[in-house]
Motif scaffolding. Structure first.
Motif, PDB file in Angstrom:
ATOM      1  N   ILE A  28      26.236-111.704  43.588  1.00  0.00           N
ATOM      2  CA  ILE A  28      25.232-111.898  44.298  1.00  0.00           C
ATOM      3  C   ILE A  28      24.528-113.159  43.971  1.00  0.00           C
ATOM      4  O   ILE A  28      23.827-113.565  44.930  1.00  0.00           O
ATOM      5  CB  ILE A  28      24.106-110.655  43.770  1.00  0.00           C
ATOM      6  N   ALA A  29      24.602-113.672  42.799  1.00  0.00           N
ATOM      7  CA  ALA A  29      23.947-115.031  42.506  1.00  0.00           C
ATOM      8  C   ALA A  29      24.535-116.069  43.356  1.00  0.00           C
ATOM      9  O   ALA A  29      24.095-117.079  43.645  1.00  0.00           O
ATOM     10  CB  ALA A  29      24.235-115.170  41.100  1.00  0.00           C
ATOM     11  N   GLU A  30      25.949-115.996  43.731  1.00  0.00           N
ATOM     12  CA  GLU A  30      26.733-116.824  44.421  1.00  0.00           C
ATOM     13  C   GLU A  30      26.167-117.063  45.839  1.00  0.00           C
ATOM     14  O   GLU A  30      26.319-118.175  46.382  1.00  0.00           O
ATOM     15  CB  GLU A  30      28.078-116.598  44.545  1.00  0.00           C
ATOM     16  N   GLU A  31      25.771-116.104  46.503  1.00  0.00           N
ATOM     17  CA  GLU A  31      25.081-115.987  47.773  1.00  0.00           C
ATOM     18  C   GLU A  31      23.741-115.408  47.936  1.00  0.00           C
ATOM     19  O   GLU A  31      23.636-114.233  47.802  1.00  0.00           O
ATOM     20  CB  GLU A  31      26.247-115.265  48.743  1.00  0.00           C
ATOM     21  N   ALA A  32      22.787-116.172  48.048  1.00  0.00           N
ATOM     22  CA  ALA A  32      21.726-115.568  48.196  1.00  0.00           C
ATOM     23  C   ALA A  32      20.714-116.624  48.899  1.00  0.00           C
ATOM     24  O   ALA A  32      20.729-117.727  48.927  1.00  0.00           O
ATOM     25  CB  ALA A  32      20.916-115.432  46.637  1.00  0.00           C
ATOM     26  N   SER A  33      19.810-115.898  49.928  1.00  0.00           N
ATOM     27  CA  SER A  33      18.826-116.548  50.736  1.00  0.00           C
ATOM     28  C   SER A  33      17.774-116.740  49.734  1.00  0.00           C
ATOM     29  O   SER A  33      17.398-116.276  48.681  1.00  0.00           O
ATOM     30  CB  SER A  33      18.526-115.962  52.027  1.00  0.00           C
ATOM     31  N   LEU A  34      16.633-117.711  50.265  1.00  0.00           N
ATOM     32  CA  LEU A  34      15.628-117.877  49.460  1.00  0.00           C
ATOM     33  C   LEU A  34      14.792-116.541  49.412  1.00  0.00           C
ATOM     34  O   LEU A  34      14.200-116.197  48.415  1.00  0.00           O
ATOM     35  CB  LEU A  34      14.901-118.747  50.399  1.00  0.00           C
ATOM     36  N   ARG A  35      14.512-115.883  50.506  1.00  0.00           N
ATOM     37  CA  ARG A  35      14.294-114.419  50.530  1.00  0.00           C
ATOM     38  C   ARG A  35      14.705-113.560  49.567  1.00  0.00           C
ATOM     39  O   ARG A  35      13.904-113.034  48.903  1.00  0.00           O
ATOM     40  CB  ARG A  35      14.228-113.677  52.192  1.00  0.00           C
ATOM     41  N   ASP A  36      15.985-113.591  49.617  1.00  0.00           N
ATOM     42  CA  ASP A  36      16.603-112.867  48.343  1.00  0.00           C
ATOM     43  C   ASP A  36      16.463-113.214  47.151  1.00  0.00           C
ATOM     44  O   ASP A  36      16.046-112.565  46.140  1.00  0.00           O
ATOM     45  CB  ASP A  36      18.372-112.797  48.271  1.00  0.00           C
TER      46      ASP A  36
END
Length: 136
Positions: A28-36
């Protein structure tokens, strides 16, 4: 009927469950948007907007942008209690942390004041030089 993820995880040994949860967090930490990221930090757009001293709508727009200035991204992350770190990732080599980006700040542009002729001045604009061509 099949088992839920929670039921399946409950069947695992504590060590196995911890490994699964840690790996899930890594992915999850590898790919996260600003919203996430904002949601993961339990922050609302309104809370972030207050810290940035902008409107909630501006935060929404910022979260949807794909191209941000580093200073804007750093401010957004700082509002959530994070620091921006910039890394260069090369194939077959360990990542390199780029330094100096923590000092990037938006610069205020200064314009030189317009020159005014002193009051009561009889100054006239300079005359343009004219070229004369000699005719034969």
């Amino acid at each position: 009927m099949g088992k839920t993820l929670e039921a399946k995880l409950a069947e695992l040994a504590p060590e196995s469950r911890a490994r699964v949860e840690n790996r899930a967090a890594e992915l999850i930490a590898e790919e996260a948007s600003l919203r996430d990221l904002r949601k993961a930090m339990s922050k609302t757009q309104t809370q972030v907007a207050r810290k940035l001293k902008i409107g909630q709508v501006a935060v929404s727009r910022l979260e949807q942008r794909a191209d941000l200035m580093l200073s804007t991204l750093r401010g957004y992350l700082n509002a959530m209690g994070a620091e921006l770190e910039v890394r260069a990732v090369f194939k077959g080599r360990p990542p390199v942390r780029l330094v100096g980006f923590d000092q990037i700040a938006p610069k205020a542009t200064k314009r030189a004041p317009a020159r005014k002729a002193p009051s009561g001045s009889t100054a006239r604009p300079r005359a343009r030089s004219t070229r004369t061509s000699a005719s034969a």
